[in-house]
Enzyme design. Structure first.
Site, short mmCIF file in Angstrom:
data_model
loop_
_atom_site.label_atom_id
_atom_site.label_comp_id
_atom_site.label_asym_id
_atom_site.label_seq_id
_atom_site.Cartn_x
_atom_site.Cartn_y
_atom_site.Cartn_z
N GLU A 124 13.64 6.12 -51.82
CA GLU A 124 12.42 5.50 -51.26
C GLU A 124 12.18 5.91 -49.80
OE1 GLU A 124 10.04 3.11 -52.90
OE2 GLU A 124 9.18 4.20 -51.22
N VAL A 127 10.17 9.46 -48.08
CA VAL A 127 8.73 9.66 -47.80
C VAL A 127 8.17 8.35 -47.25
CG1 VAL A 127 6.47 10.23 -48.76
CG2 VAL A 127 8.53 11.25 -49.75
N GLY A 129 8.94 6.61 -44.63
CA GLY A 129 9.87 5.67 -43.98
C GLY A 129 9.94 4.34 -44.73
N ILE A 131 7.50 2.54 -45.89
CA ILE A 131 6.39 2.23 -46.81
C ILE A 131 6.86 2.41 -48.26
CG2 ILE A 131 4.03 2.83 -47.49
CD1 ILE A 131 3.73 4.27 -44.80
N GLU A 185 11.27 15.85 -31.99
CA GLU A 185 12.56 16.46 -31.62
C GLU A 185 12.33 17.44 -30.48
OE1 GLU A 185 15.44 15.98 -33.44
OE2 GLU A 185 14.43 14.61 -34.81
N LYS A 200 7.39 16.19 -47.97
CA LYS A 200 7.05 14.85 -48.47
C LYS A 200 5.98 14.92 -49.56
CE LYS A 200 8.37 12.54 -44.17
NZ LYS A 200 7.90 12.14 -42.85
N GLY A 297 11.24 5.91 -37.92
CA GLY A 297 11.93 4.95 -37.04
C GLY A 297 13.13 4.34 -37.74
N1 HSE Z 1 9.73 13.18 -38.11
C1 HSE Z 1 9.14 12.34 -39.11
C2 HSE Z 1 7.78 11.83 -38.63
C3 HSE Z 1 9.98 11.15 -39.45
O1 HSE Z 1 7.42 12.04 -37.47
O2 HSE Z 1 7.06 11.24 -39.43
C4 HSE Z 1 10.98 11.39 -40.52
O3 HSE Z 1 10.42 11.70 -41.74
#
Ligand code: HSE
Length: 412
Positions: A124, A127, A129, A131, A185, A200, A297
């Site tokens: 889950e 994709v 986070g 949700i 990053e 995703k 997050g």
């Molecule tokens: N780096 C991703 C984002 C988070 O900014 O949505 C992890 O999937």
């Protein structure tokens, strides 16, 4: 009591420990059993943390402990995650993961191994986070034939585009802020070039259509070329620019793409701003459904990982059927998909340039913004991408002295 282990004590791993601790009682009630965190695997030391006494550097400790029934893999990257996960499943341990690279590349195979062993491979958190989107696709929307999934699947790029639009800042300035805030990053490529959103949408498409959609086959364009001037034009036209990941099925053909898109203010994804993600799904029975929330997050992602741990504990020795076969789905080229383009080009004489544009594109809608004089911008009519690209080339060849500054897709 069920023993579980976590692979990786980074941002998400420490979030999983925090969620398991904070909501311990309600989680145990919901799982119907006490969940006992027995190991955390990480090569680093974490003196003074709550996991100090259960930390191991040796994966074999976890693999060979028959009391461990569920493993949460939150290390990220394909290796060694893939090897660890596969070994765990073959040993009869359920695995939950937040790792989109792993799921996009090996999801179908790992689901099959889980099925063969009457256990579960759940993802889950890979994709959107926190949700819920994987479980709805797998369990709640099974009465429907899904024919479209479109989403804002990357929080970092949505933060950048929202801030550029709101504050008139350029890409580089906002990227730096996104990095300072810890969203992007140091090497922001995966987010800003669209690779993260691509993986995703590959996962969501595979689940929706029941076959393996390879992320390498998905047309992917990032947001690095979007400028503050593009944002000014979008505003003037009443559009927002969003990085959309989409896959659509029509007449048994599926295409998928990740691309910046100018969308109307009444588009369901237009008001999704900042680091939020949203996904809308269209089904032939249910119509439109939309999912919205924090797509990245520590705690939102950990929430989804822990929910999967609970589900795995509730279904020990019983596989939750998933609709994602290893058969490869051949995607249709986007060349045959209809689009409209917003195009900007340098122009020393706007009148001549407009004439040349009309001779190539026929009917176009010109757009002019104040204080920008040495260029011409317009939106084309809807046409197949292949033909539009040819016309852009033709324009480049005809207008020798001028450069094309931007080409951005416009939602119909
Ligand atoms: N780096 C991703 C984002 C988070 O900014 O949505 C992890 O999937």
């Amino acid at each position: 009591m069920v023993d579980v282990a976590i692979l990786g004590y980074g941002t998400v791993g420490s979030g999983v420990v925090e969620v398991l601790t904070t909501n311990k009682e309600s989680i145990n009630k919901r799982a119907g059993k006490k969940i006992n965190l027995k190991y955390v695997l990480d090569l680093r030391e974490f003196p003074g943390t709550p996991i100090e006494n259960i930390l191991t550097k040796d994966y074999e400790d976890i693999l060979n402990d028959s009391s461990v029934k569920v493993i949460a893999e939150v290390m990220g990257g394909v290796e060694p995650a893939y090897t660890f996960v596969k070994k765990a499943l073959l040993k009869g341990k359920s695995v939950v993961t937040s790792n989109k690279e792993l799921v996009a590349r090996h999801g179908a195979e790992l689901l099959q191994i889980a099925k063969d062993n009457d256990i579960n491979f759940l993802f889950e958190a890979s994709v959107g986070g926190g949700i819920p989107i994987i479980r709805p696709l797998n369990q709640s929307l099974t009465a429907d034939e899904i024919y479209e999934i479109t989403g804002i699947l990357n929080g970092t790029t949505n933060f950048i585009l929202s801030k550029m639009a709101d504050e008139g800042l350029d890409f580089e300035t906002v990227l730096k802020e996104a990095q300072d805030r810890g969203y992007a990053e140091k090497n922001p490529e995966a987010d800003v070039e669209g690779f993260d959103a691509c993986r995703k949408i590959a996962i969501l498409s595979s689940l929706a259509f029941g076959m393996q959609v390879d992320f390498e086959d998905i047309y992917t364009e990032g947001i690095t070329k979007i400028s503050d001037v593009d944002m000014m034009y979008a505003k003037k036209l009443g559009y927002d620019i969003k990085l959309l990941a989409t896959s659509k099925k029509k007449d048994q053909k599926v295409y998928a793409m990740v691309s910046p898109m100018m969308i109307n203010k009444d588009h369901p994804l237009s008001n999704v701003n900042g680091v939020f993600n949203a996904i809308f799904v269209k089904g032939n029975v249910i119509g439109d459904v939309m999912f919205y929330g924090k797509g990245a997050g520590k705690l939102p992602t950990a929430s989804a990982v822990v929910a999967d741990i609970v589900d795995a504990v509730k279904h020990l020795e019983r596989n939750i059927v998933s609709f994602w076969s290893t058969n490869k789905m051949e995607l249709t080229s986007i060349e045959s998909v209809s689009s409209r383009y917003f195009i900007r080009l340098d122009s020393k004489s706007n009148e001549i340039t407009r004439k040349q544009i009309k001779s190539v594109f026929n009917d176009v809608e010109f757009v002019k913004i104040e204080d920008v004089n040495n260029e011409v911008a317009f939106i084309t009519e809807s046409e197949e991408e292949g033909k539009l690209k040819q016309k852009v080339e033709e324009l480049k060849n005809n207008i020798v002295t001028e450069d094309i500054l931007s080409v951005i897709r416009v939602d119909k």
